[in-house]
Design an enzyme around this catalytic site. Structure first.
Site: not given
Ligand code: IPE
Ligand code: IPE
Ligand code: MG
Length: 261
Positions: A31, A48, A78, A142
């Site tokens: 995240d 990303h 989600e 792995l």
């Molecule tokens: C969780 O991250 C899903 C992934 C990293 C793929 P999110 O950024 O979507 O989670 P929330 O919405 O903050 O809980």
């Molecule tokens: C996690 O990073 C990647 C996915 C959920 C695909 P985020 O896109 O959620 O990054 P933040 O949380 O908005 O910084």
């Molecule tokens: Mg996020």
């Protein structure tokens, strides 16, 4: 990997391990990509893209350390709720990664699996997933699980449905449904449960990741944003894990005794 094949970096990390040793299975919520990009005044998608490079490095580190299973949360059930453009970009990136990385993973003896509800993906991605899994099926290094359109609640629901169908067909009775039997029908049932869970990006929540499988996993949260999560940060998490005492309901004294037996 025999001792003489260890890289200097891996040896340094392994020397710092505590009594619990290496986790066999590490599960990670990657995240913070969006915030990383925004801090640099770039579009979220740049985060990303940078995140994919981190995955590449991490797979190599896990291989060097001798970790058996790595499970990465790439797209949650989600995440469809994000702006359509971002979802579209993530699909493109996923497809590109499948095209570009799979042969390299195969050369490194990595077994790739994708977990999640794949029927929601475009046909082309579904085909690539199948090809990648078939190509790497017999690899013995792995095991890399990518969770894509995965949700822990979906996972438990699909297991429950499978069992319900078996009851309806008369193959089992409701009394046959035990935690063990339900677990057998979840994703990753043939692998050891995650020993260590890592979430980058500062949030302290599970966000519907492997909610059943994480029941006894050691949790590690770090504010480091995913694109900045490097080898040192990963090793910090592994070393922290190795110094914890996992009690699984027992007392600390019992665990000590078993360890010394
Ligand atoms: C969780 O991250 C899903 C992934 C990293 C793929 P999110 O950024 O979507 O989670 P929330 O919405 O903050 O809980
Ligand atoms: C996690 O990073 C990647 C996915 C959920 C695909 P985020 O896109 O959620 O990054 P933040 O949380 O908005 O910084
Ligand atoms: Mg996020």
């Amino acid at each position: 990997m025999s001792d003489s094949n260890l890289t200097e970096a891996a040896r340094r990390c392994l020397e710092q391990l505590g009594p619990e040793g290496l986790p066999r299975h590490v599960a990670i919520i990657m995240d913070g990509n969006g915030r990383w990009a925004q801090r640099q005044h770039k579009p979220r998608v740049a985060g990303h893209r940078a995140g994919v490079e981190v995955v590449r490095q991490l797979v190599q580190t896990c291989g060097e350390l001798g970790i058996e299973v790595l499970t990465l949360f790439a797209f949650s059930s989600e995440n469809w709720r994000r702006p359509a453009r971002e979802v579209g970009f993530l699909m493109e990136l996923f497809l590109l990664a499948l095209e570009r990385e799979v042969r390299k993973l195969h050369r490194h003896n990595v077994q790739l699996r994708i977990i999640g509800e794949r029927s929601a993906f475009p046909e082309k991605i579904q085909q690539r997933i199948e090809d990648a899994e078939n190509l790497t099926r017999d690899n013995t290094g792995l095991v890399l699980n990518i969770a894509a359109n995965y949700g822990g609640r979906w996972d438990i629901t699909q297991a429950a449905r499978t069992l319900a169908e078996q009851v309806a067909a008369g193959d089992i009775t409701p009394e046959d449904i035990t935690p063990e039997r339900l677990a057998e029908n979840l994703c990753l049932a043939d692998l050891p449960e995650p020993d260590l869970f890592i979430r980058t990006g500062g949030e302290q929540r599970i966000s519907n990741f492997l909610i059943w499988q994480l029941a006894y996993t050691e949790l590690y949260f770090t504010p480091v944003l995913w694109p900045d999560f490097n080898r040192d940060e990963f090793e910090k998490a592994v070393i922290s894990f190795s110094h914890r005492q996992r009690r699984f309901g027992q007392t600390g004294e019992q665990v000590e005794q078993q360890r010394n037996a």
